[in-house]
Design a protein around this motif. Structure first.
Motif, PDB file in Angstrom:
ATOM      1  N   ALA A   1       0.820  -1.205   0.000  1.00 52.40           N
ATOM      2  CA  ALA A   1       0.000   0.000   0.000  1.00 52.40           C
ATOM      3  C   ALA A   1       0.860   1.263   0.000  1.00 52.40           C
ATOM      4  N   SER A   2       2.041   1.184   0.562  1.00 51.87           N
ATOM      5  CA  SER A   2       2.915   2.354   0.641  1.00 51.87           C
ATOM      6  C   SER A   2       3.360   2.852  -0.724  1.00 51.87           C
ATOM      7  N   GLU A   3       3.239   2.005  -1.760  1.00 48.85           N
ATOM      8  CA  GLU A   3       3.625   2.421  -3.104  1.00 48.85           C
ATOM      9  C   GLU A   3       2.539   3.223  -3.808  1.00 48.85           C
ATOM     10  N   LEU A   4       1.300   3.134  -3.333  1.00 53.94           N
ATOM     11  CA  LEU A   4       0.194   3.828  -3.986  1.00 53.94           C
ATOM     12  C   LEU A   4       0.328   5.344  -3.858  1.00 53.94           C
ATOM     13  N   ARG A   5      -0.188   6.034  -4.873  1.00 51.74           N
ATOM     14  CA  ARG A   5      -0.364   7.479  -4.825  1.00 51.74           C
ATOM     15  C   ARG A   5      -1.858   7.763  -4.772  1.00 51.74           C
ATOM     16  N   ALA A   6      -2.243   8.712  -3.915  1.00 45.53           N
ATOM     17  CA  ALA A   6      -3.652   9.105  -3.818  1.00 45.53           C
ATOM     18  C   ALA A   6      -3.760  10.618  -3.927  1.00 45.53           C
ATOM     19  N   TRP A   7      -4.794  11.048  -4.616  1.00 46.22           N
ATOM     20  CA  TRP A   7      -5.057  12.487  -4.787  1.00 46.22           C
ATOM     21  C   TRP A   7      -6.483  12.770  -4.379  1.00 46.22           C
ATOM     22  N   LEU A   8      -6.660  13.777  -3.513  1.00 49.84           N
ATOM     23  CA  LEU A   8      -7.979  14.166  -3.028  1.00 49.84           C
ATOM     24  C   LEU A   8      -8.478  15.359  -3.831  1.00 49.84           C
ATOM     25  N   GLY A   9      -9.653  15.215  -4.421  1.00 47.58           N
ATOM     26  CA  GLY A   9     -10.232  16.279  -5.220  1.00 47.58           C
ATOM     27  C   GLY A   9     -11.035  17.260  -4.379  1.00 47.58           C
ATOM     28  N   PRO A  10     -11.821  18.128  -5.014  1.00 47.65           N
ATOM     29  CA  PRO A  10     -12.624  19.118  -4.288  1.00 47.65           C
ATOM     30  C   PRO A  10     -13.825  18.486  -3.597  1.00 47.65           C
ATOM     31  N   CYS A  11     -14.111  18.965  -2.399  1.00 53.34           N
ATOM     32  CA  CYS A  11     -15.272  18.501  -1.644  1.00 53.34           C
ATOM     33  C   CYS A  11     -15.726  19.643  -0.735  1.00 53.34           C
ATOM     34  N   ILE A  12     -16.795  19.445  -0.006  1.00 49.17           N
ATOM     35  CA  ILE A  12     -17.229  20.452   0.948  1.00 49.17           C
ATOM     36  C   ILE A  12     -16.143  20.587   2.015  1.00 49.17           C
ATOM     37  N   GLY A  13     -15.738  21.827   2.299  1.00 46.44           N
ATOM     38  CA  GLY A  13     -14.570  22.062   3.127  1.00 46.44           C
ATOM     39  C   GLY A  13     -14.837  22.078   4.622  1.00 46.44           C
ATOM     40  N   PRO A  14     -13.767  22.088   5.416  1.00 45.61           N
ATOM     41  CA  PRO A  14     -13.892  21.978   6.874  1.00 45.61           C
ATOM     42  C   PRO A  14     -14.537  23.185   7.550  1.00 45.61           C
ATOM     43  N   GLN A  15     -14.656  24.302   6.853  1.00 44.26           N
ATOM     44  CA  GLN A  15     -15.338  25.460   7.425  1.00 44.26           C
ATOM     45  C   GLN A  15     -16.808  25.529   7.041  1.00 44.26           C
ATOM     46  N   ARG A  16     -17.264  24.571   6.214  1.00 42.39           N
ATOM     47  CA  ARG A  16     -18.646  24.621   5.712  1.00 42.39           C
ATOM     48  C   ARG A  16     -19.428  23.323   5.930  1.00 42.39           C
ATOM     49  N   PHE A  17     -18.754  22.235   6.297  1.00 40.45           N
ATOM     50  CA  PHE A  17     -19.405  20.931   6.361  1.00 40.45           C
ATOM     51  C   PHE A  17     -20.038  20.724   7.738  1.00 40.45           C
ATOM     52  N   GLU A  18     -21.277  21.192   7.896  1.00 38.42           N
ATOM     53  CA  GLU A  18     -22.000  21.044   9.149  1.00 38.42           C
ATOM     54  C   GLU A  18     -22.603  19.652   9.245  1.00 38.42           C
ATOM     55  N   VAL A  19     -22.392  19.005  10.395  1.00 36.03           N
ATOM     56  CA  VAL A  19     -22.878  17.639  10.594  1.00 36.03           C
ATOM     57  C   VAL A  19     -23.452  17.500  11.996  1.00 36.03           C
ATOM     58  N   GLY A  20     -24.190  16.399  12.204  1.00 35.26           N
ATOM     59  CA  GLY A  20     -24.708  16.068  13.515  1.00 35.26           C
ATOM     60  C   GLY A  20     -23.775  15.128  14.253  1.00 35.26           C
ATOM     61  N   ALA A  21     -24.058  14.889  15.515  1.00 37.38           N
ATOM     62  CA  ALA A  21     -23.202  14.030  16.337  1.00 37.38           C
ATOM     63  C   ALA A  21     -23.136  12.609  15.793  1.00 37.38           C
ATOM     64  N   GLU A  22     -24.163  12.196  15.034  1.00 37.31           N
ATOM     65  CA  GLU A  22     -24.153  10.834  14.492  1.00 37.31           C
ATOM     66  C   GLU A  22     -23.000  10.617  13.518  1.00 37.31           C
ATOM     67  N   VAL A  23     -22.558  11.699  12.867  1.00 43.72           N
ATOM     68  CA  VAL A  23     -21.433  11.581  11.955  1.00 43.72           C
ATOM     69  C   VAL A  23     -20.146  11.327  12.732  1.00 43.72           C
ATOM     70  N   LEU A  24     -19.979  12.015  13.851  1.00 45.61           N
ATOM     71  CA  LEU A  24     -18.804  11.782  14.690  1.00 45.61           C
ATOM     72  C   LEU A  24     -18.765  10.336  15.162  1.00 45.61           C
ATOM     73  N   VAL A  25     -19.911   9.850  15.626  1.00 44.89           N
ATOM     74  CA  VAL A  25     -19.976   8.472  16.113  1.00 44.89           C
ATOM     75  C   VAL A  25     -19.651   7.485  14.989  1.00 44.89           C
ATOM     76  N   ALA A  26     -20.220   7.720  13.806  1.00 47.79           N
ATOM     77  CA  ALA A  26     -19.974   6.813  12.675  1.00 47.79           C
ATOM     78  C   ALA A  26     -18.510   6.790  12.276  1.00 47.79           C
ATOM     79  N   CYS A  27     -17.833   7.926  12.466  1.00 52.17           N
ATOM     80  CA  CYS A  27     -16.419   8.012  12.097  1.00 52.17           C
ATOM     81  C   CYS A  27     -15.489   7.634  13.240  1.00 52.17           C
ATOM     82  N   GLY A  28     -16.052   7.129  14.336  1.00 53.43           N
ATOM     83  CA  GLY A  28     -15.233   6.647  15.440  1.00 53.43           C
ATOM     84  C   GLY A  28     -14.777   7.713  16.405  1.00 53.43           C
ATOM     85  N   ALA A  29     -15.397   8.906  16.382  1.00 54.73           N
ATOM     86  CA  ALA A  29     -15.016   9.989  17.288  1.00 54.73           C
ATOM     87  C   ALA A  29     -15.985  10.054  18.464  1.00 54.73           C
TER      88      ALA A  29
END
Length: 264
Positions: A161-189
């Motif tokens: 896996a260390s040989e792979l290259r990954a590129w992240l494209g445009p998405c809703i950004g960290p100053q605009r992506f409003e979520v509920g607590a269920e998202v934190l729980v789903a992501c393990g936070a």
């Protein structure tokens, strides 16, 4: 399966991954569309590739044909369902109904992967002789779509896996992506004490207390835990630039963009 020869030029407003690939690897062609460069009109102007947003079907078909022309190969669009399934592409996937999956990879020159988005995070991958893409909204991230994609591409390429290259494209950004607590729980936070690198809490302009999620940071963490160290991109916010990017939260039926990649 052969490609389509010389590709058309990539539109100057489109995004191109900034990865550096070893000279010994097969060449790839990859890009991410923006709103520019197509034929759709009105709220879909102009490079909409989405079929389920009430756009003129002829315009969508023309835009998708242009994607193939620029890619230099036919691209397989998926029926994305916010899951974690990864599809190995074959020529048969160019016919009939779109296959249900949220990630794909190709080992065939001239057969491209297409990931459709309008706020969710598109991730493009390269490994020796393999290319791929994943649709990573928060549900897909929580379900393991990135880990599954890394596993399948590494297996197909016969590499770590260390040989792979990954590129992240445009998405809703960290100053605009409003979520509920269920998202934190789903992501393990833990909503009581989340890592501020991934989730912050604030009162928005409507006076509502909401969590903000950092989708690119969450994706980077999962990719790093899967073994990747070559990760780039993730700097654009779709909701903050609705004149450049389609954004579901800005206008659900406005249109969709696509990240596309193929082996040359």
């Amino acid at each position: 399966m052969s490609g389509r020869g010389v590709s058309a030029a990539i539109h100057p407003d489109w995004l191109v991954p900034d990865w550096e690939l070893p000279a010994s690897w097969p060449q790839v062609r990859a890009f991410m569309t923006t709103r520019a460069g197509g034929v759709s009109q009105g709220r879909h102007a102009s490079m909409n590739v989405g079929r389920a947003v009430e756009d003129d079907p002829a315009a969508v078909a023309a835009n998708r044909a242009h994607v193939d022309e620029v890619l230099g190969a036919p691209a397989v669009f998926l029926h994305q369902i916010h899951g974690a399934d990864v599809l190995e592409l074959a020529p048969m996937h160019l016919q009939g109904e779109r296959p249900k999956a949220d990630a794909s990879f190709s080992t065939i020159r001239g057969l491209g992967c297409a990931i459709q988005v309008a706020d969710c995070l598109p991730v493009l991958f390269v490994a020796p002789g393999v290319v791929g893409g994943a649709h990573a909204g928060w549900r897909g991230l929580a379900a393991g779509v990135l880990e599954n994609t890394v596993h399948e591409i590494s297996r197909a390429a016969g590499c770590e896996a260390s040989e792979l290259r990954a590129w992240l494209g445009p998405c809703i950004g960290p100053q605009r992506f409003e979520v509920g607590a269920e998202v934190l729980v789903a992501c393990g936070a833990d909503p009581a004490s989340p890592d501020p690198a991934f989730f912050t809490y604030r009162t928005n302009e409507r006076g509502e207390d909401r969590w903000l999620a950092n989708l690119p940071a969450l994706a980077r963490q999962r990719l790093q835990e899967a073994g990747l160290s070559h990760i780039s991109g993730g700097r654009w916010c779709t909701l903050s630039e609705p004149s450049r990017f389609f954004s579901f939260r800005h206008e659900p039926l406005a249109g969709r963009m696509v990240g596309a990649i193929t082996l040359v």
